[in-house]
Design an enzyme around this catalytic site. Sequence first.
Site, PDB file in Angstrom:
ATOM      1  N   ARG A  45     -18.661  -5.858  -1.750  1.00 45.18           N
ATOM      2  CA  ARG A  45     -18.556  -4.953  -0.605  1.00 45.18           C
ATOM      3  C   ARG A  45     -19.931  -4.622  -0.030  1.00 45.18           C
ATOM      4  NH1 ARG A  45     -13.548  -1.405  -3.117  1.00 45.18           N
ATOM      5  NH2 ARG A  45     -11.876  -2.407  -1.937  1.00 45.18           N
TER       6      ARG A  45
ATOM      7  N   PHE B 166      -5.224   7.650   6.866  1.00 46.96           N
ATOM      8  CA  PHE B 166      -5.669   6.332   7.327  1.00 46.96           C
ATOM      9  C   PHE B 166      -4.594   5.256   7.175  1.00 46.96           C
ATOM     10  CE2 PHE B 166      -7.131   6.874   2.908  1.00 46.96           C
ATOM     11  CZ  PHE B 166      -6.539   5.772   2.291  1.00 46.96           C
TER      12      PHE B 166
ATOM     13  N   ARG C 164     -13.272  -5.020 -10.443  1.00 46.63           N
ATOM     14  CA  ARG C 164     -13.602  -3.770  -9.748  1.00 46.63           C
ATOM     15  C   ARG C 164     -15.124  -3.569  -9.731  1.00 46.63           C
ATOM     16  NH1 ARG C 164      -9.653  -0.824  -6.780  1.00 46.63           N
ATOM     17  NH2 ARG C 164     -11.233   0.796  -6.819  1.00 46.63           N
TER      18      ARG C 164
ATOM     19  N   THR D 228     -15.376   1.606  -2.678  1.00 46.21           N
ATOM     20  CA  THR D 228     -14.549   1.429  -1.484  1.00 46.21           C
ATOM     21  C   THR D 228     -15.406   1.428  -0.210  1.00 46.21           C
ATOM     22  OG1 THR D 228     -12.823   2.651  -2.653  1.00 46.21           O
ATOM     23  CG2 THR D 228     -12.525   2.350  -0.274  1.00 46.21           C
TER      24      THR D 228
ATOM     25  N   HIS E 203      -9.844  -6.521  -1.899  1.00 37.92           N
ATOM     26  CA  HIS E 203      -9.028  -5.598  -2.690  1.00 37.92           C
ATOM     27  C   HIS E 203      -9.138  -5.985  -4.162  1.00 37.92           C
ATOM     28  CE1 HIS E 203      -5.528  -3.423  -4.214  1.00 37.92           C
ATOM     29  NE2 HIS E 203      -5.224  -4.531  -4.870  1.00 37.92           N
TER      30      HIS E 203
ATOM     31  N   TYR F  90       0.817  -1.215   0.000  1.00 32.44           N
ATOM     32  CA  TYR F  90       0.000   0.000   0.000  1.00 32.44           C
ATOM     33  C   TYR F  90       0.855   1.273   0.000  1.00 32.44           C
ATOM     34  CZ  TYR F  90      -4.602  -2.214   0.658  1.00 32.44           C
ATOM     35  OH  TYR F  90      -5.774  -2.907   0.485  1.00 32.44           O
TER      36      TYR F  90
HETATM   37  P1  ADP Z   1      -9.865   0.647  -3.167  1.00 37.67           P
HETATM   38  O1  ADP Z   1      -9.515  -0.536  -2.274  1.00 37.67           O
HETATM   39  O2  ADP Z   1     -11.348   0.704  -3.448  1.00 37.67           O
HETATM   40  O3  ADP Z   1      -9.017   0.713  -4.417  1.00 37.67           O
HETATM   41  P2  ADP Z   1      -8.224   2.811  -2.132  1.00 37.67           P
HETATM   42  O4  ADP Z   1      -7.136   2.315  -3.044  1.00 37.67           O
HETATM   43  O5  ADP Z   1      -8.590   4.255  -2.198  1.00 37.67           O
HETATM   44  O6  ADP Z   1      -9.567   1.961  -2.318  1.00 37.67           O
HETATM   45  O7  ADP Z   1      -7.820   2.522  -0.617  1.00 37.67           O
HETATM   46  C1  ADP Z   1      -7.169   1.319  -0.251  1.00 37.67           C
HETATM   47  C2  ADP Z   1      -7.803   0.767   1.006  1.00 37.67           C
HETATM   48  O8  ADP Z   1      -7.582   1.700   2.084  1.00 37.67           O
HETATM   49  C3  ADP Z   1      -9.330   0.642   0.944  1.00 37.67           C
HETATM   50  O9  ADP Z   1      -9.775  -0.540   0.333  1.00 37.67           O
HETATM   51  C4  ADP Z   1      -9.706   0.681   2.415  1.00 37.67           C
HETATM   52  O10 ADP Z   1      -9.451  -0.575   3.060  1.00 37.67           O
HETATM   53  C5  ADP Z   1      -8.719   1.712   2.953  1.00 37.67           C
HETATM   54  N1  ADP Z   1      -9.282   3.073   2.920  1.00 37.67           N
HETATM   55  C6  ADP Z   1      -9.464   3.859   1.832  1.00 37.67           C
HETATM   56  N2  ADP Z   1      -9.990   5.054   2.174  1.00 37.67           N
HETATM   57  C7  ADP Z   1     -10.137   5.042   3.515  1.00 37.67           C
HETATM   58  C8  ADP Z   1     -10.616   5.973   4.484  1.00 37.67           C
HETATM   59  N3  ADP Z   1     -11.041   7.188   4.131  1.00 37.67           N
HETATM   60  N4  ADP Z   1     -10.624   5.589   5.783  1.00 37.67           N
HETATM   61  C9  ADP Z   1     -10.173   4.384   6.159  1.00 37.67           C
HETATM   62  N5  ADP Z   1      -9.715   3.440   5.300  1.00 37.67           N
HETATM   63  C10 ADP Z   1      -9.694   3.752   3.996  1.00 37.67           C
HETATM   64 MG    MG Z   2      -6.974   1.028  -4.641  1.00 40.78          MG
END
Ligand code: ADP
Ligand code: MG
Length: 136
Positions: free
Chosen positions: A103, A58, A86, A92, A116, A50
Site C-alpha cells: 500500500r 464509506f 497483512r 489501510t 485486500h 464487504y
Molecule cells: P482493510 O482493507 O485494511 O482490512 P477495512 O476492512 O477497515 O480495511 O476496510 C475495507 C476497505 O474499505 C478498505 O481496504 C478501503 O478500501 C475501504 N475503507 C476503509 N476505511 C475507509 C474510509 N474511512 N474511507 C474510505 N474507504 C475506506
Molecule cells: Mg478488512
Amino acid sequence: MQNKTFAIIKPDAIENNNLGKIIDVIIANKFTILNARLTTMNTRQAEGFYSIHKERPFFKDLIFFMCSGPCMVLELEKINAVNEWRTLIGSTDPKEADNGTIRKDFAESKERNSVHGSDSNENAEIEINYFFKNEI
Ligand code: ADP
Ligand code: MG
C-alpha cells in the site's frame, strides 16, 4: 484454514498498470498462488463480500469503487499466510503504511488502496470459498 489467505488486487491497481508489479512482490515474498482470476465484480458480489461494512459511511463508495473495473482475486499459500500478507500490504491508509509495504508503494488513498487481505484464518476460509468454491 491455516497457511492460506485471500487477496484482491483492486481496480485502482489494475487501472494504474500495477498488476504485474504486485504479482512480482507476491512471488518475491514466497507466497504460492494457488488460485487467481480476473473478475469485474457486480454490486451483489461486492456487497456480499464487504457486508461487514454495510453500516459504515464509506460503504456505498467502496462498493462503487470495487465494481468500477476488473480486479484480481487470489488464493495465497505461505506459512502464517494471513499475518504475513497483512504485514506485506501495510495499513489501510497508505499515509500510515510502513515503507516497503504494497500500500505504501502503490496505493492512492485510504479507499483506493490497491489490495485486500483477509484479517483472520476464519475470514480467509469464508473469502476463498466466496470467490473460488461457490457459484456466486
Ligand atoms: P482493510 O482493507 O485494511 O482490512 P477495512 O476492512 O477497515 O480495511 O476496510 C475495507 C476497505 O474499505 C478498505 O481496504 C478501503 O478500501 C475501504 N475503507 C476503509 N476505511 C475507509 C474510509 N474511512 N474511507 C474510505 N474507504 C475506506
Ligand atoms: Mg478488512
